[in-house]
Design a protein around this motif. Structure first.
Motif, mmCIF file in Angstrom:
data_model
loop_
_atom_site.group_PDB
_atom_site.id
_atom_site.type_symbol
_atom_site.label_atom_id
_atom_site.label_comp_id
_atom_site.label_asym_id
_atom_site.label_seq_id
_atom_site.Cartn_x
_atom_site.Cartn_y
_atom_site.Cartn_z
ATOM 1 N N ASN A 1 38.570 37.457 34.603
ATOM 2 C CA ASN A 1 38.322 38.199 35.802
ATOM 3 C C ASN A 1 39.257 37.661 36.661
ATOM 4 O O ASN A 1 39.637 36.554 37.007
ATOM 5 N N LYS A 2 39.825 38.829 37.640
ATOM 6 C CA LYS A 2 40.732 38.481 38.663
ATOM 7 C C LYS A 2 40.017 38.196 39.991
ATOM 8 O O LYS A 2 40.501 37.282 40.736
ATOM 9 N N GLN A 3 38.730 38.533 39.926
ATOM 10 C CA GLN A 3 37.985 37.961 41.487
ATOM 11 C C GLN A 3 38.587 38.373 42.562
ATOM 12 O O GLN A 3 38.729 37.390 43.434
ATOM 13 N N ASP A 4 39.170 39.456 42.791
ATOM 14 C CA ASP A 4 39.970 39.912 44.167
ATOM 15 C C ASP A 4 40.902 38.781 44.466
ATOM 16 O O ASP A 4 41.414 38.637 45.626
ATOM 17 N N THR A 5 41.354 37.893 43.503
ATOM 18 C CA THR A 5 42.612 37.016 43.764
ATOM 19 C C THR A 5 43.752 37.594 42.702
ATOM 20 O O THR A 5 43.461 38.519 42.131
ATOM 21 N N GLU A 6 44.818 37.011 42.827
ATOM 22 C CA GLU A 6 45.904 37.369 41.941
ATOM 23 C C GLU A 6 45.510 37.031 40.495
ATOM 24 O O GLU A 6 45.926 38.078 39.543
ATOM 25 N N HIS A 7 44.997 35.806 40.322
ATOM 26 C CA HIS A 7 44.716 35.740 38.765
ATOM 27 C C HIS A 7 43.461 35.060 38.603
ATOM 28 O O HIS A 7 43.271 34.391 37.574
ATOM 29 N N GLY A 8 42.381 35.109 39.473
ATOM 30 C CA GLY A 8 41.076 34.635 39.401
ATOM 31 C C GLY A 8 41.404 33.004 39.639
ATOM 32 O O GLY A 8 42.422 32.552 40.101
ATOM 33 N N SER A 9 40.088 32.400 39.533
ATOM 34 C CA SER A 9 40.131 30.783 39.830
ATOM 35 C C SER A 9 39.104 30.041 38.988
ATOM 36 O O SER A 9 38.125 30.865 38.613
ATOM 37 N N ALA A 10 39.223 28.855 38.947
ATOM 38 C CA ALA A 10 38.366 27.819 38.089
ATOM 39 C C ALA A 10 36.977 27.719 38.745
ATOM 40 O O ALA A 10 37.011 27.932 39.907
ATOM 41 N N VAL A 11 36.017 27.355 38.052
ATOM 42 C CA VAL A 11 34.817 27.122 38.441
ATOM 43 C C VAL A 11 35.001 26.210 39.721
ATOM 44 O O VAL A 11 34.032 26.090 40.649
ATOM 45 N N ALA A 12 35.493 25.091 39.390
ATOM 46 C CA ALA A 12 35.862 23.923 40.331
ATOM 47 C C ALA A 12 36.281 24.246 41.799
ATOM 48 O O ALA A 12 35.998 23.720 42.700
ATOM 49 N N GLU A 13 37.191 25.304 41.605
ATOM 50 C CA GLU A 13 37.552 25.945 42.702
ATOM 51 C C GLU A 13 36.388 26.948 43.492
ATOM 52 O O GLU A 13 36.978 27.963 44.433
ATOM 53 N N GLY A 14 35.448 27.178 42.958
ATOM 54 C CA GLY A 14 34.305 28.347 43.388
ATOM 55 C C GLY A 14 34.542 29.462 42.689
ATOM 56 O O GLY A 14 33.705 30.375 43.108
ATOM 57 N N GLY A 15 35.295 29.533 41.818
ATOM 58 C CA GLY A 15 35.313 30.912 41.215
ATOM 59 C C GLY A 15 34.614 31.031 39.903
ATOM 60 O O GLY A 15 33.882 30.284 39.583
ATOM 61 N N VAL A 16 34.718 32.267 39.155
ATOM 62 C CA VAL A 16 34.111 32.337 38.009
ATOM 63 C C VAL A 16 34.631 31.622 36.823
ATOM 64 O O VAL A 16 34.105 31.533 35.708
ATOM 65 N N GLY A 17 35.717 31.110 36.990
ATOM 66 C CA GLY A 17 36.429 30.322 35.770
ATOM 67 C C GLY A 17 36.966 31.220 34.898
ATOM 68 O O GLY A 17 37.174 32.171 35.080
#
Lengths: 337, 337
Positions: free
Chosen positions: A267-283
């Motif tokens: 998932n991109k999560q409305d960011t450029e390439h998504g983010s990790a769980v540790a960063e609050g993303g879906v990982g």
């Protein structure tokens, strides 16, 4: 209905599993194996469904406690395993980490590789590999099992050929990929035996989560007991399953029991390439993507690939928190040849 | 012994065929299908051999006239079809035609692609394809069928796992290859359903022609009723079958019934890249190589790819002129979806 294969011989023994994954009943009186059921689905599925209905209403004689650990992959071996790469974010990330732009055609023309299907690993079995130096990675995916699909079938026709869904651990050897792809013939040694969830389910079992040929649920990836990813398989799936199947069937028919994968869920999560769980993303659903994000952000990867003894769990819960497919839950171990 | 599969259902009906391909007898009392025989080869092969001995000595009850046209591919569908590219001359030629040097590593590290195995075409059946614009080509090859092969098996171990040999028409769509390989994931749509010879034979049936893991006999390729190639499959095969199998099994086991191909048979004939039958050479085993020679010699290809209605025959005769595997003999036809 939900189907699984108890370990037995080369092809397992077909069982019907209750919706809550607590009970099961042998279906070998209807079809000895899942492949046999798929080979004659139109005739046998109604009988399996009746057994499933009886099991779910507590009226199946000879039912027993379901044990995911007793399961082989639903098809312990298959005649076809083709894996798409429908989450283009995954592809973009892989390429960006090595400073390669992604052709814009990748948004219209699915990537797909032909996998090997003669020796799948059970969902709770160890993954034996000879060397940690191969860059051992998991890839969490969703896959469908099709009925016979005629050559050249449209996505609309393919949509009606999806019989079952499963989860996948598409084990990948990252260290072997660059040299192998450079040879031009695609993956071979870099894609060892894959693993499928204990249970395969008909699309109706997903209820409203099965829409537009996509599974709209988070894919839970737990690496060494820590949540690593919870990307939603329904988001950012550029090509849906009917489109991926149609791609696979463009120049040849697919036989009943063909397994077609989604590629690594991302998932991109409305960011450029998504983010990790540790960063609050879906990982993420594989280590390689985290390493790519790390490379993009800091110039080099920090997260190592898998070591012997590492564990990976892949599961999907429905809106009520009930496991849909059971869990792939396994350890990578040293192979003693 | 020689084995074949009469067309019946999805997996055919196993028969034993006489050495001279004139007679056959059903083996379904021993194993219903060839895959079933391979799944329990150690136990069943002696019984099949006894039936073969009886048939060859004219003492098999219920024998009947063998008809290659009644055959499916020996394994109408398989769990594994991996195709090497052991004749490096073929690879050199393909690359030279597009001005690409071949890495020297190709002489030590076999090229191999993962094929699809769920829908093989019968040896005398038409090859249906939707468009002549796809650049339809044949590729004549030899293939082996293995027993179970452990992951990481050495070539020495693999040599003892070869159960049967066959011929192959690895149908290729040249027009789709460049774009597909440029995507980086190898062949998929460019390799439609393959075709295998009517008969699969145990290595001992080849006598002295089976040496060093190679078949030392000319592979006869007849295109539209004219001899197109007679390259010797024992010459210029840089990697022998045990080496190719070991390559396939490096990171995963192979299941019984795995089909491993040689790649297109190609001889250099003491020239730089071989020469066509019309030039007095042994010719080629695919149209692409002739086009490459033409391109190298004149700057552009003259020979067209296959058109609907074109026929291809692939056969191998032993030293006595007896067909070993029967003949692949088929026509490319327009697919009406």
């Amino acid at each position: 209905m939900k189907l699984a294969s108890l370990k037995q011989g080369r092809d397992g023994e077909l069982i019907v599993v209750s919706r809550d994954l607590k009970h099961a009943v042998k279906a070998s009186g209807i079809a000895p194996t899942l492949q046999a059921a798929l080979d004659d689905w139109a005739n046998l599925a109604p009988r399996l469904q009746a057994l499933s209905d009886a099991l779910n209403s507590g009226q199946a004689p000879l039912s027993f406690t379901f044990d995911e650990g007793a399961c082989a992959s639903p098809l312990p071996r298959a005649y076809q395993w083709a894996d798409g790469s429908a989450y283009v974010n995954h592809v973009e990330l892989v390429r960006k980490a090595r400073n390669a732009d992604m052709p814009t055609s990748f948004w219209q023309d699915p990537l797909m590789y032909q996998g090997g299907s003669d020796s799948f690993i059970g969902p709770r079995d160890p993954v034996p590999l000879a060397s940690e130096d191969w860059g051992i990675d998991f890839e969490a995916e969703v896959a469908v099992i099709t009925d016979d699909v005629p050559m050249g079938a449209s996505p609309e026709v393919c949509a009606d050929k999806i019989r079952l869904l499963m989860l996948v651990n598409d084990v990948s050897l990252r260290g072997l990929i660059p040299a192998e792809l450079a040879k031009g013939f695609g993956f071979f040694q870099s894609k060892p035996s894959s693993v499928f969830s204990p249970v395969a389910v008909t699309p109706d079992e997903l209820g409203a989560a099965w829409q537009d040929g996509r599974v709209h649920l988070p894919l839970l990836v737990t690496y060494n007991q820590a949540l690593f990813g919870k990307a939603n398989a329904g988001e950012d799936m550029t090509f849906n399953f009917p489109q991926i199947i149609a791609h696979a069937a463009k120049t040849r028919p697919l036989g009943a029991g063909a397994i077609i994968g989604s590629g690594t869920v991302s998932n991109k999560q409305d960011t450029e390439h998504g983010s990790a769980v540790a960063e609050g993303g879906v990982g993420y659903s594989c280590i390689a993507e985290v390493r790519m994000i790390e490379t993009i952000n800091t110039g080099q990867p920090q997260t190592a690939f898998m070591k012997f003894g590492d564990t990976i769990r892949i599961e999907m819960l429905d809106a009520q928190g009930q496991s849909v497919f059971g869990a792939i839950d396994q350890q990578v171990v040293a192979y003693k040849g």
